[in-house]
Design a protein around this motif. Structure first.
Motif, PDB file in Angstrom:
ATOM      1  N   ILE A 149       0.838  -1.205   0.000  1.00  0.00           N
ATOM      2  CA  ILE A 149       0.000   0.000   0.000  1.00  0.00           C
ATOM      3  C   ILE A 149       0.869   1.249   0.000  1.00  0.00           C
ATOM      4  O   ILE A 149       0.598   2.206  -0.727  1.00  0.00           O
ATOM      5  CB  ILE A 149      -0.951   0.001   1.219  1.00  0.00           C
ATOM      6  N   LEU A 150       1.933   1.230   0.800  1.00  0.00           N
ATOM      7  CA  LEU A 150       2.819   2.393   0.845  1.00  0.00           C
ATOM      8  C   LEU A 150       3.507   2.622  -0.496  1.00  0.00           C
ATOM      9  O   LEU A 150       3.648   3.767  -0.943  1.00  0.00           O
ATOM     10  CB  LEU A 150       3.863   2.223   1.947  1.00  0.00           C
ATOM     11  N   SER A 151       3.933   1.544  -1.161  1.00  0.00           N
ATOM     12  CA  SER A 151       4.602   1.718  -2.457  1.00  0.00           C
ATOM     13  C   SER A 151       3.615   2.229  -3.510  1.00  0.00           C
ATOM     14  O   SER A 151       3.980   3.054  -4.352  1.00  0.00           O
ATOM     15  CB  SER A 151       5.254   0.414  -2.907  1.00  0.00           C
ATOM     16  N   ARG A 152       2.359   1.760  -3.465  1.00  0.00           N
ATOM     17  CA  ARG A 152       1.350   2.276  -4.406  1.00  0.00           C
ATOM     18  C   ARG A 152       1.095   3.756  -4.156  1.00  0.00           C
ATOM     19  O   ARG A 152       0.953   4.537  -5.091  1.00  0.00           O
ATOM     20  CB  ARG A 152       0.036   1.505  -4.266  1.00  0.00           C
ATOM     21  N   ALA A 153       1.040   4.147  -2.899  1.00  0.00           N
ATOM     22  CA  ALA A 153       0.814   5.555  -2.575  1.00  0.00           C
ATOM     23  C   ALA A 153       1.990   6.402  -3.044  1.00  0.00           C
ATOM     24  O   ALA A 153       1.806   7.508  -3.556  1.00  0.00           O
ATOM     25  CB  ALA A 153       0.602   5.724  -1.072  1.00  0.00           C
ATOM     26  N   ASP A 154       3.210   5.870  -2.910  1.00  0.00           N
ATOM     27  CA  ASP A 154       4.394   6.603  -3.347  1.00  0.00           C
ATOM     28  C   ASP A 154       4.400   6.765  -4.865  1.00  0.00           C
ATOM     29  O   ASP A 154       4.724   7.827  -5.384  1.00  0.00           O
ATOM     30  CB  ASP A 154       5.653   5.871  -2.864  1.00  0.00           C
ATOM     31  N   LYS A 155       4.009   5.706  -5.590  1.00  0.00           N
ATOM     32  CA  LYS A 155       3.957   5.784  -7.054  1.00  0.00           C
ATOM     33  C   LYS A 155       2.918   6.809  -7.501  1.00  0.00           C
ATOM     34  O   LYS A 155       3.161   7.587  -8.417  1.00  0.00           O
ATOM     35  CB  LYS A 155       3.616   4.421  -7.650  1.00  0.00           C
ATOM     36  N   SER A 156       1.763   6.814  -6.875  1.00  0.00           N
ATOM     37  CA  SER A 156       0.732   7.769  -7.282  1.00  0.00           C
ATOM     38  C   SER A 156       1.153   9.194  -6.949  1.00  0.00           C
ATOM     39  O   SER A 156       0.838  10.129  -7.674  1.00  0.00           O
ATOM     40  CB  SER A 156      -0.606   7.443  -6.622  1.00  0.00           C
ATOM     41  N   LYS A 157       1.928   9.367  -5.881  1.00  0.00           N
ATOM     42  CA  LYS A 157       2.418  10.694  -5.529  1.00  0.00           C
ATOM     43  C   LYS A 157       3.405  11.183  -6.589  1.00  0.00           C
ATOM     44  O   LYS A 157       3.363  12.330  -7.007  1.00  0.00           O
ATOM     45  CB  LYS A 157       3.073  10.657  -4.148  1.00  0.00           C
ATOM     46  N   ARG A 158       4.297  10.281  -7.025  1.00  0.00           N
ATOM     47  CA  ARG A 158       5.252  10.656  -8.072  1.00  0.00           C
ATOM     48  C   ARG A 158       4.530  10.977  -9.371  1.00  0.00           C
ATOM     49  O   ARG A 158       4.874  11.915 -10.068  1.00  0.00           O
ATOM     50  CB  ARG A 158       6.257   9.525  -8.297  1.00  0.00           C
ATOM     51  N   TYR A 159       3.502  10.220  -9.703  1.00  0.00           N
ATOM     52  CA  TYR A 159       2.743  10.451 -10.928  1.00  0.00           C
ATOM     53  C   TYR A 159       2.052  11.810 -10.868  1.00  0.00           C
ATOM     54  O   TYR A 159       2.075  12.571 -11.820  1.00  0.00           O
ATOM     55  CB  TYR A 159       1.713   9.337 -11.124  1.00  0.00           C
ATOM     56  N   ASN A 160       1.443  12.134  -9.739  1.00  0.00           N
ATOM     57  CA  ASN A 160       0.771  13.418  -9.595  1.00  0.00           C
ATOM     58  C   ASN A 160       1.756  14.575  -9.663  1.00  0.00           C
ATOM     59  O   ASN A 160       1.448  15.629 -10.203  1.00  0.00           O
ATOM     60  CB  ASN A 160      -0.008  13.481  -8.282  1.00  0.00           C
ATOM     61  N   LYS A 161       2.973  14.397  -9.132  1.00  0.00           N
ATOM     62  CA  LYS A 161       3.986  15.447  -9.197  1.00  0.00           C
ATOM     63  C   LYS A 161       4.385  15.681 -10.648  1.00  0.00           C
ATOM     64  O   LYS A 161       4.489  16.813 -11.097  1.00  0.00           O
ATOM     65  CB  LYS A 161       5.199  15.051  -8.358  1.00  0.00           C
TER      66      LYS A 161
END
Length: 177
Positions: A149-161
């Motif tokens: 879950i943490l890695s998915r959240a990190d990926k979505s954060k990078r995508y949004n940035k």
């Protein structure tokens, strides 16, 4: 001959509700409804349409609670009086009942959640915050599921940035979405 007329009058009075009920609740409203349809006025249409809505509701209630109503010996007279009040345009009973009781239920329905069962509050229970929720999730699903879950959240954060940076190049530095 006098006693025959007296007996006839007694029978009429004893069965007044049975004889007058259909006339007051069906015959006259049917006649008045047909007359209202033939006129150009919408006021009489509304009067008789509201009457038929209320008559239908009264009939549904009467059919639903028939076993209870049997125990009321004056029900037929009460229904006759109520129907007269609804039917006679001078009283505007149908309009009054519709505006004050029926319309608020159907026009502005309030949803009632009957499935909500509040949790029992335990005085020793910790309040649910992010840390306790994470601890519960790890206890139920294991640390590997939490890491996913943490890695998915990190990926979505990078995508949004990255998405935000592309908007900056397209629309300028002060663009906000």
């Amino acid at each position: 001959m006098g006693s025959g007329a007296g007996n006839f009058l007694k029978v009429l009075l004893r069965n007044f509700d049975v004889l007058a009920g259909p006339v007051v609740s069906l015959v006259y409203p049917l006649y008045a409804s047909v007359q209202a349809i033939e006129t150009q006025s919408h006021a009489d249409d509304k009067q008789w349409l509201t009457y038929w809505v209320l008559y239908s509701l009264l009939t549904l209630i009467e059919l639903t609670f028939a076993k209870l109503i049997e125990w009321l010996p004056i029900w037929s007279y009460m229904k006759l009086i109520l129907t007269c009040w609804l039917v006679i345009p001078y009283f505007s009973g149908a309009a009054y009942v519709y505006e004050h009781f029926v319309r608020p239920v159907f026009v502005n329905p309030r949803s009632i959640n009957i499935w909500y069962v509040p949790k029992k509050m335990d005085i020793f229970r910790k309040p649910d915050d992010v840390l306790t929720a994470a601890e519960k999730y790890i206890a139920e699903n294991g640390p590997d599921a939490f890491e996913k879950i943490l890695s998915r959240a990190d990926k979505s954060k990078r995508y949004n940035k990255h998405e935000y940076e592309s908007y900056e190049t397209m629309y300028g530095e002060g663009y906000q979405y």
